[in-house]
Design a protein around this motif. Structure first.
Motif: not given
Lengths: 250, 483
Positions: B120-122, B126-131, B138-149, B153-156
């Motif tokens: 989705y696109k926000l 003044e909106v920015h995205e963090v991927a 860390g020593v954890i499994e992989p997955g991708a997160f995209r924050f629309m901020c 504040t995270v909107h989604h």
């Protein structure tokens, strides 16, 4: 006041839980290194070969590949001659893939033989970046455990780092999924030379239970040969610790 | 545990099936699973499983042509979104008006497909995205997160998974299901016991074999040890993420006690080998019982102090209270399961109403209501205590296991559904046999599939810097989702 007392109590409880000597410790009950004795097999018996979920066993003469073994102990359970036994031994990593094969006869510790230059470069401080590519979180939890207060690998200069830029070694877990192949390559390319690869667990070493799975792409491993193979499903933290200490020459 | 002949499962024409399921969902029936089984080149059988309040299951089937499909049920019940996305991915099933028909795990996809995830696109000045990801710090499994901020504040948050997809179901569909337990134990390696139990229970039901009560109790003992260990692992991570290092050190150390008890019982710190079709590889001699008793005593003794410290520390409360909140209505709507649901006040636990081992030895009820990171952490603390209490009471009932029961021919044309309440939530294994008693379908569902969207919703309107603790508080599996 209560808070301070609690803090004190927790500190007292910590006691001496850390393992003093990571090489001497033997975990009680651990289903570790299998040994095969020299009793002859009954003619035509292939009970262990068919019981093995990862085709790790070959017959005549009997041999077991630790790089594929998931340490389920089925072979030992079904062998009518009790020829195979699971021991609590944790030392079983090797720098040579072929050395992971257990043959008939007394238990023999597979060798870890690395170049003097590696020991010179990393012997006092080893920073590792871990990447899971289809790992089930068992290897990952055991690698994390290496840094807890029990195993405390940091005392030997071994540390997990967040950025591949800061890493000396890449520690790979999981059977290498297609969907992670780009990310694994990126992480490797981002690491500065000199660098090396460690394959942890049956999945990473041989594909393990997933060797025939449709979602794998294992080209990276063929291209970048691991410096050390650490068998297990998952490996005990002591197996990993001892392998790393051997690499460092400590 | 539910076994039914396929011929006895009501089957409706697809539109009638859809309307029936829709009506049930609107009346508050809880969806457990919806999965597909290919029956011919052009047909897929869809099986919907709903759970009644008394724990009983209702099944209803239809047969559909994937190219025509049906009008998406996610449109009326968002809890259906993951099932329908999976059907779309596995069978190219057409789902009209699905609000969120995005790739689930890129089964059969390529890396190029992954790069084209339809985020989705926000938009705004003044909106920015963090991927972030797929590889995390860390020593954890992989997955991708995209924050629309917007600012902090995270909107989604969109969560793109699939990196861990190995092809578990393809492997489970081949060969003898009696020999699949080692593979099942690695579906989500931190939930080895719950997956193995559900798998073996389904197989045993198909073979008409009932485990004696000492076998059930031995399995439950391993499951509760797994729960204690993983709740401790979660609290370790949560404490580390908020810089409460005494908690991180202590919970981490106590997890070692729990997993070493599993190892003492079955040879593996993850309970592997403890459960096999028709039996269990748990050594329960007097020495083992003493080891379990001593471990419980040590855990209780040391947890009293660290739990009190954790729950009384102002820094802990300040970081966790009110953060990552999912209220009860939202948790129900999303179809959350396990401790994440219970933390939001949804009284859902497959160990109650009590059956089998949990009828023999009762288990204390655990529930929180605030649905925030604090509730999820506090619930895990109370669930550890409840599991310890259960184990202590079960010790009197523990007996050496009888010899393994033979798993003979499987009932033909039958569906067996087994649900185990793993530490994260309900683990579902469905086994379907064909007319000859051969395996026709082995469907697996890890609780993570149901809960990832819960994390995405929990993060909304929170600060992006609180994401790590929200993530840790749900503690979901990537490989369990990606299969």
């Amino acid at each position: 006041m209560t808070f301070k007392l609690l803090t004190l109590r927790v500190r007292q409880d910590q006691g001496e839980q850390f393992i003093k000597d990571l090489r001497a410790a033997r975990p009680a009950g651990f289903r570790g290194l299998p040994v095969i004795d020299t009793t002859p097999c009954a003619t035509g018996c292939d009970a262990c070969v068919t019981a093995c979920p990862t085709a790790a066993i070959t017959a005549a003469p009997l041999a077991l590949d630790l790089g594929a073994c998931v340490f389920c102990g089925e072979c030992a359970r079904v062998c009518p001659a009790h020829k195979i036994a699971m021991t609590t031994e944790v030392a079983m990593a090797s720098s040579a893939r072929a050395e992971l094969v257990v043959h008939e006869g007394p238990a023999r510790r597979p060798p870890i033989d690395v170049a003097a230059a590696i020991r010179k470069a990393f012997g006092r401080s080893l920073k590792l970046r871990q990447v899971s590519a289809g790992g089930c979180n068992a290897c990952e939890l055991e690698l994390n455990a290496l840094a807890n207060v029990n195993f405390d690998a940091q005392r030997h200069g071994i540390e997990w780092v967040a950025s591949p830029r800061h890493a000396d070694g890449l520690v790979l877990t999981g059977p290498l999924t297609k969907n992670m192949q780009d990310a694994v390559q990126l992480a490797w390319d981002a690491m500065p030379d000199p660098k090396f690869l460690v394959a942890v667990g049956a999945c990473a070493i041989s594909g393990g239970l997933y060797r025939d799975a449709p979602g794998l792409a294992r080209d990276f491993l063929a291209k970048v040969g691991p410096l050390v193979f650490v068998p297990g499903c998952p490996p005990h933290p002591l197996t990993v610790a001892q392998a790393l200490l051997d690499v460092m020459g400590r | 545990m539910h076994t039914v002949a396929i011929a006895d499962v009501p089957e409706l024409e697809v539109r009638a099936w859809r309307n029936w399921v829709k009506a049930e969902l609107l009346q508050g029936s809880r969806p457990v699973i919806l999965y597909g089984t290919r029956t011919s080149e052009t047909r897929v059988a869809l099986t919907m499983v709903l759970q009644r309040g008394d724990g009983g299951l209702d099944l209803i089937r239809t047969s559909v042509d994937p190219t025509t499909g049906y009008f998406a049920l996610s449109e009326v019940a968002i809890a259906m979104h993951a099932f329908e996305r999976e059907l779309h991915e596995q069978f190219a099933l057409r789902l009209t008006a699905h609000p969120w028909l995005k790739p689930l795990r890129y089964e059969g996809g390529t890396q190029a497909d992954m790069a084209r995830y339809p985020y989705y696109k926000l938009e705004g000045k003044e909106v920015h995205e963090v991927a972030v990801g797929p590889i995390h710090a860390g020593v954890i499994e992989p997955g991708a997160f995209r924050f629309m901020c917007h600012g902090e504040t995270v909107h989604h948050l969109e969560i793109q998974l699939g990196y861990q997809h190995r092809g578990v179901e393809a492997l489970l569909g081949r060969g003898d299901p009696r020999r699949h337990t080692p593979l099942v134990e690695t579906i989500a390696g931190d939930t080895s016991v719950a997956h193995a139990w559900a798998h073996c229970a389904a197989l045993e039901a198909l073979a008409g074999v009932a485990l004696p009560s000492e076998g059930e109790i031995a399995r439950a003992l391993m499951l509760e040890l797994e729960r204690i260990a993983m709740h401790l692992a979660g609290l370790t991570g949560l404490a580390a993420d908020i810089g409460f290092l005494q908690g991180a050190a202590t919970y981490g150390r106590l997890r070692t006690t729990a997993i070493n008890t599993s190892m003492r019982l079955c040879g593996s710190r993850f309970g592997r080998g403890a459960i096999r079709p028709g039996g269990a590889g748990v050594g329960l001699d007097d020495g083992a019982r003493d080891a379990v008793r001593d471990a419980c005593a040590l855990l209780r003794d040391h947890l009293v102090a660290i739990d009190a410290l954790f729950l009384e520390a102002r820094s802990v409360a300040h970081r966790l209270r009110g953060v990552g909140r999912v209220n009860r209505a939202m948790a129900t709507q999303l179809g959350l399961v396990g401790f994440a649901a219970r933390a939001s006040g949804v009284d859902l636990d497959q160990r109650r109403p009590a059956r089998g081992a949990y009828a023999a030895v009762p288990l204390a009820r655990t529930l929180e209501t605030t649905g925030d990171c604090w509730a999820r952490a506090r619930l895990r603390i109370t669930e550890i205590a409840a599991s310890l209490g259960w184990i202590e009471a079960a010790l009197a009932h523990l007996a050496p296991m009888p010899a393994d029961l033979a798993i003979g021919a499987l009932a033909p044309a039958t569906i067996a559904i087994a649900i185990a309440e793993g530490w994260r939530g309900e683990v579902v294994h469905v086994l379907e046999t064909d007319a000859a008693g051969g395996l026709a379908r082995h469907k697996v569902q890890d609780p993570s599939l149901r809960n990832w969207l819960g994390l995405a919703i929990a993060v909304r309107d929170n600060e992006i810097s609180d994401f790590p603790i929200c993530n840790k508080s749900f503690d979901l599996s990537y490989c369990g989702h990606d299969l």
